[in-house]
Design a protein around this motif. Structure first.
Motif, PDB file in Angstrom:
ATOM      1  N   ALA A   1       0.847  -1.188   0.000  1.00 22.48           N
ATOM      2  CA  ALA A   1       0.000   0.000   0.000  1.00 22.48           C
ATOM      3  C   ALA A   1       0.883   1.238   0.000  1.00 22.48           C
ATOM      4  O   ALA A   1       2.000   1.215   0.507  1.00 22.48           O
ATOM      5  CB  ALA A   1      -0.902  -0.008   1.228  1.00 22.48           C
TER       6      ALA A   1
ATOM      7  N   HIS B   1       4.144  10.041  -0.120  1.00 26.18           N
ATOM      8  CA  HIS B   1       3.350  11.126  -0.688  1.00 26.18           C
ATOM      9  C   HIS B   1       4.238  12.273  -1.170  1.00 26.18           C
ATOM     10  O   HIS B   1       3.939  12.927  -2.171  1.00 26.18           O
ATOM     11  CB  HIS B   1       2.342  11.641   0.344  1.00 26.18           C
ATOM     12  CG  HIS B   1       1.180  10.722   0.547  1.00 26.18           C
ATOM     13  ND1 HIS B   1      -0.056  11.159   0.969  1.00 26.18           N
ATOM     14  CD2 HIS B   1       1.056   9.375   0.381  1.00 26.18           C
ATOM     15  CE1 HIS B   1      -0.882  10.129   1.061  1.00 26.18           C
ATOM     16  NE2 HIS B   1      -0.224   9.034   0.714  1.00 26.18           N
TER      17      HIS B   1
ATOM     18  N   SER C   1      -5.223  13.146 -10.565  1.00 20.85           N
ATOM     19  CA  SER C   1      -5.157  11.879  -9.836  1.00 20.85           C
ATOM     20  C   SER C   1      -5.240  12.097  -8.331  1.00 20.85           C
ATOM     21  O   SER C   1      -4.776  13.101  -7.796  1.00 20.85           O
ATOM     22  CB  SER C   1      -3.869  11.132 -10.187  1.00 20.85           C
ATOM     23  OG  SER C   1      -2.722  11.866  -9.801  1.00 20.85           O
ATOM     24  N   ASN C   2      -5.843  11.126  -7.668  1.00 19.35           N
ATOM     25  CA  ASN C   2      -5.977  11.140  -6.212  1.00 19.35           C
ATOM     26  C   ASN C   2      -4.863  10.289  -5.622  1.00 19.35           C
ATOM     27  O   ASN C   2      -4.771   9.094  -5.917  1.00 19.35           O
ATOM     28  CB  ASN C   2      -7.348  10.588  -5.816  1.00 19.35           C
ATOM     29  CG  ASN C   2      -7.610  10.690  -4.326  1.00 19.35           C
ATOM     30  OD1 ASN C   2      -6.806  10.253  -3.506  1.00 19.35           O
ATOM     31  ND2 ASN C   2      -8.758  11.256  -3.967  1.00 19.35           N
TER      32      ASN C   2
ATOM     33  N   ASP D   1      -4.440   9.018  -2.844  1.00 18.67           N
ATOM     34  CA  ASP D   1      -4.859   7.934  -1.957  1.00 18.67           C
ATOM     35  C   ASP D   1      -5.523   6.778  -2.694  1.00 18.67           C
ATOM     36  O   ASP D   1      -5.450   5.634  -2.245  1.00 18.67           O
ATOM     37  CB  ASP D   1      -5.821   8.467  -0.894  1.00 18.67           C
ATOM     38  CG  ASP D   1      -5.136   9.433   0.065  1.00 18.67           C
ATOM     39  OD1 ASP D   1      -4.040   9.094   0.547  1.00 18.67           O
ATOM     40  OD2 ASP D   1      -5.685  10.517   0.310  1.00 18.67           O
ATOM     41  N   THR D   2      -6.165   7.067  -3.836  1.00 23.25           N
ATOM     42  CA  THR D   2      -6.919   6.013  -4.522  1.00 23.25           C
ATOM     43  C   THR D   2      -6.352   5.621  -5.875  1.00 23.25           C
ATOM     44  O   THR D   2      -6.622   4.521  -6.357  1.00 23.25           O
ATOM     45  CB  THR D   2      -8.385   6.454  -4.716  1.00 23.25           C
ATOM     46  OG1 THR D   2      -8.416   7.668  -5.493  1.00 23.25           O
ATOM     47  CG2 THR D   2      -9.062   6.688  -3.374  1.00 23.25           C
ATOM     48  N   ASP D   3      -5.576   6.498  -6.513  1.00 23.43           N
ATOM     49  CA  ASP D   3      -5.074   6.218  -7.860  1.00 23.43           C
ATOM     50  C   ASP D   3      -3.618   5.753  -7.879  1.00 23.43           C
ATOM     51  O   ASP D   3      -3.167   5.178  -8.871  1.00 23.43           O
ATOM     52  CB  ASP D   3      -5.200   7.465  -8.748  1.00 23.43           C
ATOM     53  CG  ASP D   3      -6.642   7.898  -8.935  1.00 23.43           C
ATOM     54  OD1 ASP D   3      -7.523   7.014  -8.933  1.00 23.43           O
ATOM     55  OD2 ASP D   3      -6.896   9.113  -9.070  1.00 23.43           O
ATOM     56  N   TRP D   4      -2.885   6.022  -6.814  1.00 19.29           N
ATOM     57  CA  TRP D   4      -1.477   5.643  -6.736  1.00 19.29           C
ATOM     58  C   TRP D   4      -1.307   4.528  -5.717  1.00 19.29           C
ATOM     59  O   TRP D   4      -1.992   4.505  -4.691  1.00 19.29           O
ATOM     60  CB  TRP D   4      -0.614   6.834  -6.313  1.00 19.29           C
ATOM     61  CG  TRP D   4      -0.590   7.964  -7.296  1.00 19.29           C
ATOM     62  CD1 TRP D   4      -1.517   8.951  -7.430  1.00 19.29           C
ATOM     63  CD2 TRP D   4       0.408   8.220  -8.282  1.00 19.29           C
ATOM     64  NE1 TRP D   4      -1.163   9.817  -8.437  1.00 19.29           N
ATOM     65  CE2 TRP D   4       0.026   9.389  -8.985  1.00 19.29           C
ATOM     66  CE3 TRP D   4       1.603   7.587  -8.641  1.00 19.29           C
ATOM     67  CZ2 TRP D   4       0.784   9.934 -10.015  1.00 19.29           C
ATOM     68  CZ3 TRP D   4       2.367   8.126  -9.666  1.00 19.29           C
ATOM     69  CH2 TRP D   4       1.953   9.284 -10.343  1.00 19.29           C
ATOM     70  N   GLU D   5      -0.396   3.614  -6.001  1.00 24.22           N
ATOM     71  CA  GLU D   5      -0.114   2.548  -5.041  1.00 24.22           C
ATOM     72  C   GLU D   5       1.328   2.084  -5.171  1.00 24.22           C
ATOM     73  O   GLU D   5       1.967   2.264  -6.210  1.00 24.22           O
ATOM     74  CB  GLU D   5      -1.064   1.370  -5.226  1.00 24.22           C
ATOM     75  CG  GLU D   5      -0.983   0.698  -6.576  1.00 24.22           C
ATOM     76  CD  GLU D   5      -1.964  -0.451  -6.703  1.00 24.22           C
ATOM     77  OE1 GLU D   5      -1.876  -1.382  -5.874  1.00 24.22           O
ATOM     78  OE2 GLU D   5      -2.801  -0.423  -7.621  1.00 24.22           O
TER      79      GLU D   5
ATOM     80  N   ASN E   1      -2.593   4.228 -11.626  1.00 24.53           N
ATOM     81  CA  ASN E   1      -3.571   3.468 -12.414  1.00 24.53           C
ATOM     82  C   ASN E   1      -2.995   2.161 -12.952  1.00 24.53           C
ATOM     83  O   ASN E   1      -3.002   1.896 -14.161  1.00 24.53           O
ATOM     84  CB  ASN E   1      -4.111   4.324 -13.566  1.00 24.53           C
ATOM     85  CG  ASN E   1      -4.945   5.488 -13.076  1.00 24.53           C
ATOM     86  OD1 ASN E   1      -5.351   5.523 -11.916  1.00 24.53           O
ATOM     87  ND2 ASN E   1      -5.188   6.458 -13.938  1.00 24.53           N
TER      88      ASN E   1
END
Length: 251
Positions: free
Chosen positions: A21, A27, A87-88, A90-94, A104
């Motif tokens: 994660a 960040h 892009s967000n 928290d939700t688009d990057w991992e 993505n």
């Protein structure tokens, strides 16, 4: 052993990562990328690229910031710029472990120093350039291998010049010359009906060609360790490896 050392090094880095994660500490590496694209700030984006930036063959890699700014639209069209800018985190990057941080599912990769290390798209402008380069490429080859739909690899190892081409519908052809021969010469061997296998979300993959009991495997590094070559060639007879050679130059 050399191939095994590449794998063991990468695996050791992979498993030292405590989680896949995206952690808060990463960040700071992604936010400047998002900010630069939101501002359409090409010089700042250029400074955030890890060079050379690989492009899909036959497109030449981008070697430095000046070249990147001149070729910006080949890599980033308005649609991709908007995707990154909006892009967000928290939700688009991992996290992709040792490979870096991906947007993505691997469209763009950023390393843990905040550098963009891969852009896995090809827009219309780059596709048009590729088409022109392909026609030029065909003229440099022996007549027996100058017909294909799309070039895939053009590699040199210490002893061989290797090409993989898509003849259409993912029908892959392998051609090889001794390193001291020209591409205009007839290849020493040509194989057809190769298979491609993708390894994970980082787009690393390999092509396999069969010739009786012999297997010719070409590993392609898209996202790798600092010590990873662009790729490597392995030749097997049944389960016995006969040859291993790193790629020393590409197109």
């Amino acid at each position: 052993m050399k191939y095994l050392s590449h794998i063991l090094l990468c695996l050791s880095l992979l498993f030292t990562s405590s989680t896949f994660a995206l952690e808060q500490k990463y960040h700071e590496f992604v936010l400047p990328v998002i900010t630069a694209f939101a501002a359409h700030d090409k010089p700042t984006i250029a400074a955030l690229i890890s060079y050379p930036l690989k492009r899909q063959y036959p497109i030449p890699d981008i070697k430095n910031e000046t070249e990147f700014i001149n070729r910006f639209d080949e890599v980033f069209n308005d649609e991709l710029v908007a995707v990154i800018a909006s892009s967000n985190i928290d939700t688009d990057w991992e996290s992709g472990g040792w490979r870096g941080i991906m947007l993505n599912n691997g469209v763009v990769w950023v390393d843990t120093e905040g550098k963009i290390i891969a852009v896995n798209t090809q827009n219309a402008k780059e596709q048009a350039l590729a088409k022109r380069l392909i026609e030029h490429d065909k003229q440099s080859l022996h007549s027996s291998v100058n017909t294909f739909k799309k070039p895939i690899l053009d590699w040199k190892t210490a002893n061989y010049h290797i090409r993989v081409d898509d003849l259409g519908d993912h029908n892959y052809r392998y051609a090889v010359w001794n390193i001291d021969k020209r591409a205009k010469d007839k290849p020493d061997m040509v194989l057809f009906n190769g298979d491609v296998t993708v390894s994970g979300s980082g787009s690393n993959h390999y092509y396999t060609f069969k010739n009786g009991r012999y297997s010719y495997i070409l590993h392609v590094t898209i996202i790798g360790c600092d010590t990873s070559p662009p790729g490597w060639l392995e030749v097997y007879k049944d389960d016995e490896r006969l040859l291993f050679e790193d790629v020393i130059s590409t197109h």
